[in-house]
Design a protein around this motif. Structure first.
Motif, PDB file in Angstrom:
ATOM      1  N   LYS A  27      10.244 -20.260   4.101  1.00  0.00           N
ATOM      2  CA  LYS A  27      10.067 -19.419   5.278  1.00  0.00           C
ATOM      3  C   LYS A  27      10.422 -20.177   6.548  1.00  0.00           C
ATOM      4  O   LYS A  27      11.069 -19.634   7.458  1.00  0.00           O
ATOM      5  CB  LYS A  27       8.623 -18.925   5.345  1.00  0.00           C
ATOM      6  N   ALA A  28      10.017 -21.452   6.629  1.00  0.00           N
ATOM      7  CA  ALA A  28      10.319 -22.254   7.812  1.00  0.00           C
ATOM      8  C   ALA A  28      11.819 -22.427   7.990  1.00  0.00           C
ATOM      9  O   ALA A  28      12.350 -22.306   9.104  1.00  0.00           O
ATOM     10  CB  ALA A  28       9.627 -23.614   7.702  1.00  0.00           C
ATOM     11  N   ALA A  29      12.520 -22.705   6.897  1.00  0.00           N
ATOM     12  CA  ALA A  29      13.967 -22.918   6.986  1.00  0.00           C
ATOM     13  C   ALA A  29      14.682 -21.649   7.427  1.00  0.00           C
ATOM     14  O   ALA A  29      15.566 -21.681   8.304  1.00  0.00           O
ATOM     15  CB  ALA A  29      14.496 -23.394   5.633  1.00  0.00           C
ATOM     16  N   VAL A  30      14.318 -20.517   6.856  1.00  0.00           N
ATOM     17  CA  VAL A  30      14.987 -19.260   7.198  1.00  0.00           C
ATOM     18  C   VAL A  30      14.662 -18.846   8.626  1.00  0.00           C
ATOM     19  O   VAL A  30      15.539 -18.362   9.367  1.00  0.00           O
ATOM     20  CB  VAL A  30      14.590 -18.165   6.187  1.00  0.00           C
ATOM     21  N   MET A  31      13.416 -19.038   9.059  1.00  0.00           N
ATOM     22  CA  MET A  31      13.047 -18.667  10.422  1.00  0.00           C
ATOM     23  C   MET A  31      13.816 -19.500  11.437  1.00  0.00           C
ATOM     24  O   MET A  31      14.267 -18.992  12.477  1.00  0.00           O
ATOM     25  CB  MET A  31      11.544 -18.845  10.621  1.00  0.00           C
ATOM     26  N   MET A  32      13.963 -20.789  11.181  1.00  0.00           N
ATOM     27  CA  MET A  32      14.735 -21.635  12.089  1.00  0.00           C
ATOM     28  C   MET A  32      16.188 -21.166  12.161  1.00  0.00           C
ATOM     29  O   MET A  32      16.781 -21.083  13.246  1.00  0.00           O
ATOM     30  CB  MET A  32      14.669 -23.082  11.618  1.00  0.00           C
ATOM     31  N   ALA A  33      16.787 -20.855  11.013  1.00  0.00           N
ATOM     32  CA  ALA A  33      18.172 -20.388  11.003  1.00  0.00           C
ATOM     33  C   ALA A  33      18.306 -19.040  11.709  1.00  0.00           C
ATOM     34  O   ALA A  33      19.281 -18.797  12.435  1.00  0.00           O
ATOM     35  CB  ALA A  33      18.673 -20.289   9.564  1.00  0.00           C
ATOM     36  N   ALA A  34      17.325 -18.145  11.528  1.00  0.00           N
ATOM     37  CA  ALA A  34      17.385 -16.827  12.158  1.00  0.00           C
ATOM     38  C   ALA A  34      17.299 -16.942  13.678  1.00  0.00           C
ATOM     39  O   ALA A  34      18.048 -16.285  14.416  1.00  0.00           O
ATOM     40  CB  ALA A  34      16.253 -15.942  11.624  1.00  0.00           C
ATOM     41  N   GLN A  84       2.529 -16.461  12.471  1.00  0.00           N
ATOM     42  CA  GLN A  84       3.406 -16.910  11.393  1.00  0.00           C
ATOM     43  C   GLN A  84       4.695 -17.515  11.935  1.00  0.00           C
ATOM     44  O   GLN A  84       5.217 -18.487  11.381  1.00  0.00           O
ATOM     45  CB  GLN A  84       3.732 -15.749  10.459  1.00  0.00           C
ATOM     46  N   VAL A  85       5.211 -16.956  13.024  1.00  0.00           N
ATOM     47  CA  VAL A  85       6.443 -17.486  13.603  1.00  0.00           C
ATOM     48  C   VAL A  85       6.218 -18.898  14.127  1.00  0.00           C
ATOM     49  O   VAL A  85       7.016 -19.806  13.892  1.00  0.00           O
ATOM     50  CB  VAL A  85       6.941 -16.557  14.729  1.00  0.00           C
ATOM     51  N   MET A 118       9.168 -24.587  16.256  1.00  0.00           N
ATOM     52  CA  MET A 118       9.158 -23.213  16.737  1.00  0.00           C
ATOM     53  C   MET A 118       8.330 -23.054  18.009  1.00  0.00           C
ATOM     54  O   MET A 118       8.683 -22.263  18.889  1.00  0.00           O
ATOM     55  CB  MET A 118       8.629 -22.279  15.648  1.00  0.00           C
ATOM     56  N   VAL A 119       7.228 -23.788  18.144  1.00  0.00           N
ATOM     57  CA  VAL A 119       6.401 -23.667  19.348  1.00  0.00           C
ATOM     58  C   VAL A 119       7.191 -24.102  20.581  1.00  0.00           C
ATOM     59  O   VAL A 119       7.148 -23.448  21.630  1.00  0.00           O
ATOM     60  CB  VAL A 119       5.116 -24.498  19.196  1.00  0.00           C
ATOM     61  N   SER A 120       7.941 -25.178  20.462  1.00  0.00           N
ATOM     62  CA  SER A 120       8.736 -25.642  21.597  1.00  0.00           C
ATOM     63  C   SER A 120       9.861 -24.664  21.913  1.00  0.00           C
ATOM     64  O   SER A 120      10.195 -24.452  23.089  1.00  0.00           O
ATOM     65  CB  SER A 120       9.301 -27.035  21.302  1.00  0.00           C
ATOM     66  N   HIS A 121      10.453 -24.034  20.875  1.00  0.00           N
ATOM     67  CA  HIS A 121      11.498 -23.029  21.115  1.00  0.00           C
ATOM     68  C   HIS A 121      10.932 -21.847  21.906  1.00  0.00           C
ATOM     69  O   HIS A 121      11.528 -21.396  22.895  1.00  0.00           O
ATOM     70  CB  HIS A 121      12.068 -22.526  19.786  1.00  0.00           C
ATOM     71  N   THR A 172       0.168 -10.848  18.610  1.00  0.00           N
ATOM     72  CA  THR A 172      -0.702 -11.510  17.645  1.00  0.00           C
ATOM     73  C   THR A 172      -2.034 -10.774  17.610  1.00  0.00           C
ATOM     74  O   THR A 172      -2.264  -9.834  18.375  1.00  0.00           O
ATOM     75  CB  THR A 172      -0.893 -13.000  17.996  1.00  0.00           C
ATOM     76  N   HIS A 173      -2.917 -11.219  16.717  1.00  0.00           N
ATOM     77  CA  HIS A 173      -4.190 -10.519  16.542  1.00  0.00           C
ATOM     78  C   HIS A 173      -5.244 -11.024  17.512  1.00  0.00           C
ATOM     79  O   HIS A 173      -5.807 -10.259  18.288  1.00  0.00           O
ATOM     80  CB  HIS A 173      -4.680 -10.689  15.101  1.00  0.00           C
TER      81      HIS A 173
END
Length: 574
Positions: A378-385, A419-420, A427-430, A449-450
């Motif tokens: 999931k981490a790899a795909v999210m970074m690529a997306a 999750q993101v 991802m937090v820095s992005h 978020t919740h």
């Protein structure tokens, strides 16, 4: 006072009405007789008035006398205005400046009709329209972004989808770079947008893809050639600077993407010299005839080039023999091979199956098919997306700057933000950079978020502190149903009046337990579709909203996240 006749009391009454003498005390002997006469006289005058209203009645001659003075609760006696219970005072609402002392007791009443239509005002029933970009254009908020907080199942995603529909209607481009639950796929299909599905056996994603930004480079080169022939030297210099910037941005994104994926596979940071070798190898590969901006390299090409080891690569790696080169690059090549067929499967093996088009009405990268327990995948795909999404935004702006396309505005959505943010270390820095530079990038940022506890659950203390600052930089904050504990934390960053706080916490309650689903109509929580819009953080009253779905939205079930329960609900109705 002796026995007095009515004429004597009439004279006394005339003098009291004229103000010549004061009225006698009620509990004195004279006052008791006077007020007794006054009640009798008033009843007689009322009966005469009723007789006058009857048709054909003879009008008796009666000397007109006014009613007596009212008592504390009005006129007493039969047919009078006596009130046993006094009603409360009339309530009014005003602005914070004009009614400073009364602000904590009210809820905001304005209902601006600016932006996407969302629903109606909870109290007044007036129509409410809202989306960050429209409110930013009108100056209502200073930053085109919003932060949405609400418990699950109360309509957060529905609210954002309605805003995104308004964006599409205004010509803006929503981008959902990593739809974790697939909640935006139907919406994007409905508006004719582009859905990119990523998962095992459902499409490939090339980490070395130049993206939409790289595909702009041939257009810039063609325009430079045309301007050179026309002798427009000023435009040529400007375009050449833009071309160099685009090439370096694409190159830097490729190196960062590969380095991040290798680090995720190793569960450790990549060595600096390994990232340097990747960068040098990519620059050399673009000198080959078979690789250009329209046909970017893939991971297999990079692996083969590193395995051969050119003279420049060996010099940069300080390797004097082939043995030293193999010892230096074997760990890196093994990690790259693991990306082709390892925890990520074959998602990164090959060219990108569906590249992002910047002229789409909406873009959704659907990653819902990824196993929720596969964190590295999931981490790899999210970074690529996200890298692809940022590249598309930069490409659109570069086309506009070069005069090759219109200025486009984007709306990036981070649903299930917990999750993101936890998907990958960077991802937090992005997202933090996007919250600070979204105005420069002409991009709206929708963060959903919740609760605050989702942000507090991030792995590192630095990420937690950074994420807690997102709400402070958001242009508007939209709160759905929240428990008291969350409202206390939120009150440290926003000012809620007691009436607003009571309204928000009341929306967090569930439906009455006696209203079961099996009794015809579905039980609905009181807070579903209800939100408090806070466009400022200075204590100004919020705007309570009740979201309303249109018949088209209901027909196509664009907001139904309980689709898999439909058969279960139907069985209960039977």
């Amino acid at each position: 006072m002796a026995q007095a006749s009515y004429p004597d009391f009439e004279a006394l009454h005339d003098q009291i009405i004229a103000g010549d003498i004061p009225a006698p005390r009620r509990f004195s002997r004279q006052g008791w007789r006077y007020y007794r006469w006054l009640r009798t006289y008033q009843r007689h005058a009322h009966q005469v008035e009723r007789l006058l209203q009857q048709p054909g009645a003879d009008a008796p001659v009666v000397k007109e006398k006014p009613f007596g003075l009212p008592q504390a609760r009005g006129f007493s006696g039969r047919w009078s205005g006596h009130a046993a219970v006094v009603s409360g005072p009339q309530e009014w609402q005003t602005t914070t400046n004009l009614g400073a002392g009364f602000n904590p007791n009210v809820v905001g009443a304005p209902a601006p009709a600016i932006g996407a239509p969302l629903g109606e005002h909870v109290i007044t029933g007036a129509e409410i329209c809202c989306d960050p970009l429209s409110w930013f254009r009108e100056g209502i908020i200073a930053n085109p972004s919003c932060f949405v907080l609400s418990l699950p199942g109360l309509g957060k995603s529905t609210l954002i989808r309605k805003m995104l529909m308004g964006d599409v209607a205004q010509g803006h481009i929503p981008i959902i770079a990593g739809d974790i639950k697939g909640e935006y796929v139907g919406f994007v299909h409905q508006v004719g947008g582009q859905v990119i599905t990523i998962g095992h056996g459902m499409g490939t994603l090339n980490p070395l893809d130049v993206g939409a930004l790289g595909r702009v480079i041939p257009q810039l080169e063609a325009k430079i050639t045309a301007c050179t022939k026309a002798g427009d030297t000023g435009t040529v210099e400007m375009l050449q600077k833009m071309l160099r910037r685009a090439r370096e941005q694409v190159h830097g994104r490729q190196v960062t993407m590969v380095s991040t994926l290798v680090g995720l596979g190793r569960s450790d940071h990549i060595h600096d010299y390994e990232a340097m070798l990747i960068s040098v190898a990519l620059r050399e590969m673009y000198d080959l005839a078979a690789i250009d901006w329209d046909h970017p390299p893939i991971l297999e090409d990079l692996i083969d080039h590193l395995a051969q080891g050119s003279a420049q690569l060996r010099k940069k790696g300080c390797c004097r023999t082939k043995t030293e080169w193999y010892e230096l690059t074997d760990p890196l090549i093994r990690s790259l091979n693991a990306l082709l067929d390892g925890p990520t499967g074959q998602i990164f093996a090959g060219e990108t199956s569906t590249p992002i088009h910047v002229d789409s009405t909406a873009v959704c990268i659907d990653v819902s098919s990824i196993d929720r327990g596969d964190e590295s995948m999931k981490a790899a795909v999210m970074m690529a997306a996200w890298a692809s999404a940022f590249g598309a935004i930069e490409a659109a702006h570069m086309l506009a700057d070069a005069g090759l396309g219109p200025q486009r505005y984007f709306s990036a959505t981070l649903d299930e933000m917990w999750q993101v943010l936890s998907a990958a270390p960077g991802m937090v820095s992005h997202v933090d950079a996007l919250t600070r530079l979204n105005r420069t990038d002409a991009t709206v940022l929708n963060m959903i978020t919740h609760t605050f506890k989702d942000l507090e659950a991030l792995p590192t203390e630095e990420d937690r502190k950074t994420a807690m600052g997102f709400i402070e930089r958001a242009g508007m904050v939209i709160c759905g149903g929240l428990p008291n504990s969350e409202l206390d934390i939120l009150s440290s960053r926003l000012e809620f009046s007691p009436a607003e706080g009571a309204m928000v916490t009341s929306w967090s309650k569930g439906a009455h337990p006696r209203r079961a689903r099996t009794r015809g109509a579905r039980a609905t929580p009181p807070g579903r579709g209800r939100f408090m819009i806070k466009p400022s953080k200075d204590g100004s009253p919020g705007i309570p909203l009740h979201t309303i779905l249109t018949p088209t939205e209901i027909e196509f079930q664009l907001h139904n996240t309980n689709v898999r329960f439909d058969d279960f609900f139907k069985a209960g109705d039977v």
